[in-house]
Design a protein around this motif. Structure first.
Motif, PDB file in Angstrom:
ATOM      1  N   UNK A  94     -12.868   7.344   1.567  1.00  0.00           N
ATOM      2  CA  UNK A  94     -11.757   7.163   0.648  1.00  0.00           C
ATOM      3  C   UNK A  94     -11.397   8.402  -0.142  1.00  0.00           C
ATOM      4  N   UNK A  95     -12.369   9.291  -0.355  1.00  0.00           N
ATOM      5  CA  UNK A  95     -12.113  10.507  -1.127  1.00  0.00           C
ATOM      6  C   UNK A  95     -11.147  11.442  -0.414  1.00  0.00           C
ATOM      7  N   UNK A  96     -11.056  11.323   0.925  1.00  0.00           N
ATOM      8  CA  UNK A  96     -10.208  12.250   1.690  1.00  0.00           C
ATOM      9  C   UNK A  96      -9.231  11.526   2.617  1.00  0.00           C
ATOM     10  N   UNK A  97      -9.056  10.217   2.426  1.00  0.00           N
ATOM     11  CA  UNK A  97      -8.303   9.437   3.396  1.00  0.00           C
ATOM     12  C   UNK A  97      -6.823   9.815   3.436  1.00  0.00           C
ATOM     13  N   UNK A  98      -6.307  10.391   2.355  1.00  0.00           N
ATOM     14  CA  UNK A  98      -4.902  10.793   2.363  1.00  0.00           C
ATOM     15  C   UNK A  98      -4.693  12.226   2.833  1.00  0.00           C
ATOM     16  N   UNK A  99      -5.765  12.939   3.148  1.00  0.00           N
ATOM     17  CA  UNK A  99      -5.626  14.309   3.652  1.00  0.00           C
ATOM     18  C   UNK A  99      -5.110  14.296   5.081  1.00  0.00           C
ATOM     19  N   UNK A 100      -4.515  15.395   5.493  1.00  0.00           N
ATOM     20  CA  UNK A 100      -4.034  15.491   6.871  1.00  0.00           C
ATOM     21  C   UNK A 100      -5.186  15.331   7.861  1.00  0.00           C
ATOM     22  N   UNK A 101      -6.333  15.911   7.532  1.00  0.00           N
ATOM     23  CA  UNK A 101      -7.465  15.845   8.451  1.00  0.00           C
ATOM     24  C   UNK A 101      -7.852  14.408   8.772  1.00  0.00           C
ATOM     25  N   UNK A 102      -8.084  13.612   7.731  1.00  0.00           N
ATOM     26  CA  UNK A 102      -8.537  12.240   7.941  1.00  0.00           C
ATOM     27  C   UNK A 102      -7.410  11.356   8.479  1.00  0.00           C
TER      28      UNK A 102
ATOM     29  N   UNK B 100      -9.447   1.847  11.047  1.00  0.00           N
ATOM     30  CA  UNK B 100      -9.460   3.004  10.145  1.00  0.00           C
ATOM     31  C   UNK B 100     -10.746   3.246   9.379  1.00  0.00           C
ATOM     32  N   UNK B 101     -11.214   2.279   8.606  1.00  0.00           N
ATOM     33  CA  UNK B 101     -12.395   2.514   7.772  1.00  0.00           C
ATOM     34  C   UNK B 101     -13.669   2.659   8.610  1.00  0.00           C
ATOM     35  N   UNK B 102     -13.991   1.721   9.518  1.00  0.00           N
ATOM     36  CA  UNK B 102     -15.248   1.868  10.273  1.00  0.00           C
ATOM     37  C   UNK B 102     -15.273   3.078  11.200  1.00  0.00           C
ATOM     38  N   UNK B 103     -14.223   3.278  11.977  1.00  0.00           N
ATOM     39  CA  UNK B 103     -14.227   4.379  12.935  1.00  0.00           C
ATOM     40  C   UNK B 103     -14.043   5.722  12.226  1.00  0.00           C
ATOM     41  N   UNK B 104     -13.182   5.765  11.218  1.00  0.00           N
ATOM     42  CA  UNK B 104     -13.020   7.003  10.466  1.00  0.00           C
ATOM     43  C   UNK B 104     -14.297   7.398   9.748  1.00  0.00           C
TER      44      UNK B 104
ATOM     45  N   UNK C  42       0.848  -1.200   0.000  1.00  0.00           N
ATOM     46  CA  UNK C  42       0.000   0.000   0.000  1.00  0.00           C
ATOM     47  C   UNK C  42       0.877   1.241   0.000  1.00  0.00           C
ATOM     48  N   UNK C  43       0.322   2.396  -0.375  1.00  0.00           N
ATOM     49  CA  UNK C  43       1.052   3.653  -0.177  1.00  0.00           C
ATOM     50  C   UNK C  43       1.264   3.886   1.315  1.00  0.00           C
ATOM     51  N   UNK C  44       2.404   4.429   1.678  1.00  0.00           N
ATOM     52  CA  UNK C  44       2.694   4.678   3.094  1.00  0.00           C
ATOM     53  C   UNK C  44       1.675   5.633   3.711  1.00  0.00           C
ATOM     54  N   UNK C  45       1.071   6.481   2.880  1.00  0.00           N
ATOM     55  CA  UNK C  45       0.109   7.453   3.391  1.00  0.00           C
ATOM     56  C   UNK C  45      -1.162   6.794   3.899  1.00  0.00           C
ATOM     57  N   UNK C  46      -1.443   5.581   3.463  1.00  0.00           N
ATOM     58  CA  UNK C  46      -2.631   4.884   3.944  1.00  0.00           C
ATOM     59  C   UNK C  46      -2.247   3.760   4.913  1.00  0.00           C
ATOM     60  N   UNK C  47      -1.236   4.052   5.726  1.00  0.00           N
ATOM     61  CA  UNK C  47      -0.823   3.142   6.801  1.00  0.00           C
ATOM     62  C   UNK C  47      -0.685   3.951   8.085  1.00  0.00           C
ATOM     63  N   UNK C  48      -1.050   3.350   9.196  1.00  0.00           N
ATOM     64  CA  UNK C  48      -0.994   4.007  10.498  1.00  0.00           C
ATOM     65  C   UNK C  48      -0.242   3.109  11.464  1.00  0.00           C
ATOM     66  N   UNK C  49       0.720   3.691  12.168  1.00  0.00           N
ATOM     67  CA  UNK C  49       1.535   2.916  13.107  1.00  0.00           C
ATOM     68  C   UNK C  49       0.684   2.513  14.313  1.00  0.00           C
ATOM     69  N   UNK C  50       0.793   1.260  14.707  1.00  0.00           N
ATOM     70  CA  UNK C  50       0.059   0.732  15.861  1.00  0.00           C
ATOM     71  C   UNK C  50       0.866   1.019  17.121  1.00  0.00           C
TER      72      UNK C  50
END
Length: 321
Positions: free
Chosen positions: A264-272, A119-123, A98-106
């Motif tokens: 998904x439309x905004x998942x790579x933005x800083x906000x999301x 990420x998807x359900x809670x976001x 995946x792109x690193x931008x759509x990964x979150x460190x646990x």
């Protein structure tokens, strides 16, 4: 690597468990060794009728595991870290790129299985309630499909934000009972009750100020019919798989609104991106809960999808490679 793949759309029976080529790491991406796959609602819908981007196709939005490869341009994630990832496809496999931008460190000490479902359900639930639903403390919230991943998250987030009442629908009284510890005020069994009529009864005809609807189809009409004056519906997904035929005429007189929501439309933005990282931290600290209903081996992807579509699950179902 092994993966659950299919060559044509259809029911769960289209899955095959096969050897496929390992994914390649993009210079701005990462590759993880998957430890837990969270089956999202969109995964079953894509298997049923979505485009086959690859052939054989590996479906799946969300998976967590250990980083085994990092692209040359990636500086904030390193090999050996545990992360949860999202992407358009590719989760139902032993390895995932995946792109690193759509990964979150646990966070240290947090279970990978817990992080896998966030990420998807809670976001999505957070955006439906606050970014687009503009929920305020003291309002009444209705969550359609309360036992879904988005539903479980939305109930908790609404209760935590000070909703005066959190209502939710589900297909059985048993499923609704399991939602009460999460902050549910009243449950509505949509198989035995008219949703809008029950909302009117439970709210003394005030109706719902904010509604989260991940089902669509005829359910969306029941959401519109359940709106209070100036009420807002956040419509996300089409889990019901039926056409969206609704009468929006009643919305105008009550200054009501309907918003389509697609994380998904905004998942790579800083906000999301930052919000999802915060939600992961909230779960790690015990401020929010994830609900994992069942686990299946990756080789039994068909059985897992079949179980989800039986509408028995409460929360998320995992695949374990």
């Amino acid at each position: 690597m092994k993966a659950a793949v299919y060559y044509e759309n259809g029911g769960p029976e289209v899955f095959r468990y096969e050897d496929v080529a390992d994914p390649e790491c993009h210079r701005k991406g990462i590759v993880i060794r998957v430890e837990a796959v969270s089956i999202e609602g969109g995964d079953t819908l894509n298997r049923f009728r979505g485009p086959l981007v690859t052939r054989p196709h590996i479906v799946g939005y969300q998976a967590a595991g250990e980083v085994v490869q990092v692209g040359e341009d990636v500086t904030d994630i390193r090999v050996g870290q545990k992360v949860v990832t999202t992407g358009g496809f590719g989760s139902h496999a032993e390895l995932r790129a995946v792109p690193a931008r759509t990964a979150w460190v646990i966070p240290e000490g947090m279970a990978v299985k817990q992080a896998a479902v966030i990420p998807v359900p809670f976001g999505t639930a957070d955006d439906c309630l606050f970014e687009f639903g503009r929920m305020k403390k003291g309002e009444i919230v209705l969550v359609q499909a309360g036992a879904s991943g988005v539903g479980v998250a939305a109930i908790q987030l609404a209760a935590r934000a000070g909703a005066a009442m959190v209502l939710a629908t589900a297909s059985s009284d048993e499923r609704l009972e399991r939602l009460k510890p999460l902050g549910l005020t009243h449950g509505i069994n949509y198989r035995t009750h008219d949703v809008a009529q029950e909302v009117a009864r439970l709210t003394d005809k005030h109706m719902a100020d904010v509604i989260v609807d991940s089902v669509g189809g005829p359910t969306l009409q029941s959401s519109i019919n359940s709106l209070a004056y100036r009420g807002r519906v956040s419509m996300v997904g089409q889990a019901g798989r039926e056409p969206m035929k609704v009468d929006v005429g009643s919305m105008m007189g009550g200054n009501r609104s309907l918003s389509g929501v697609f994380l998904g439309a905004e998942i790579t933005t800083d906000r999301v991106h930052d919000n999802i990282q915060k939600l992961i931290g909230d779960v790690a600290r015990g401020e929010l809960k994830v609900v994992i209903d069942r686990e299946f081996p990756l080789s039994e992807a068909a059985e897992a999808h079949r179980y989800i579509e039986s509408r028995q699950a409460v929360g998320r179902v995992l695949l374990i490679p």
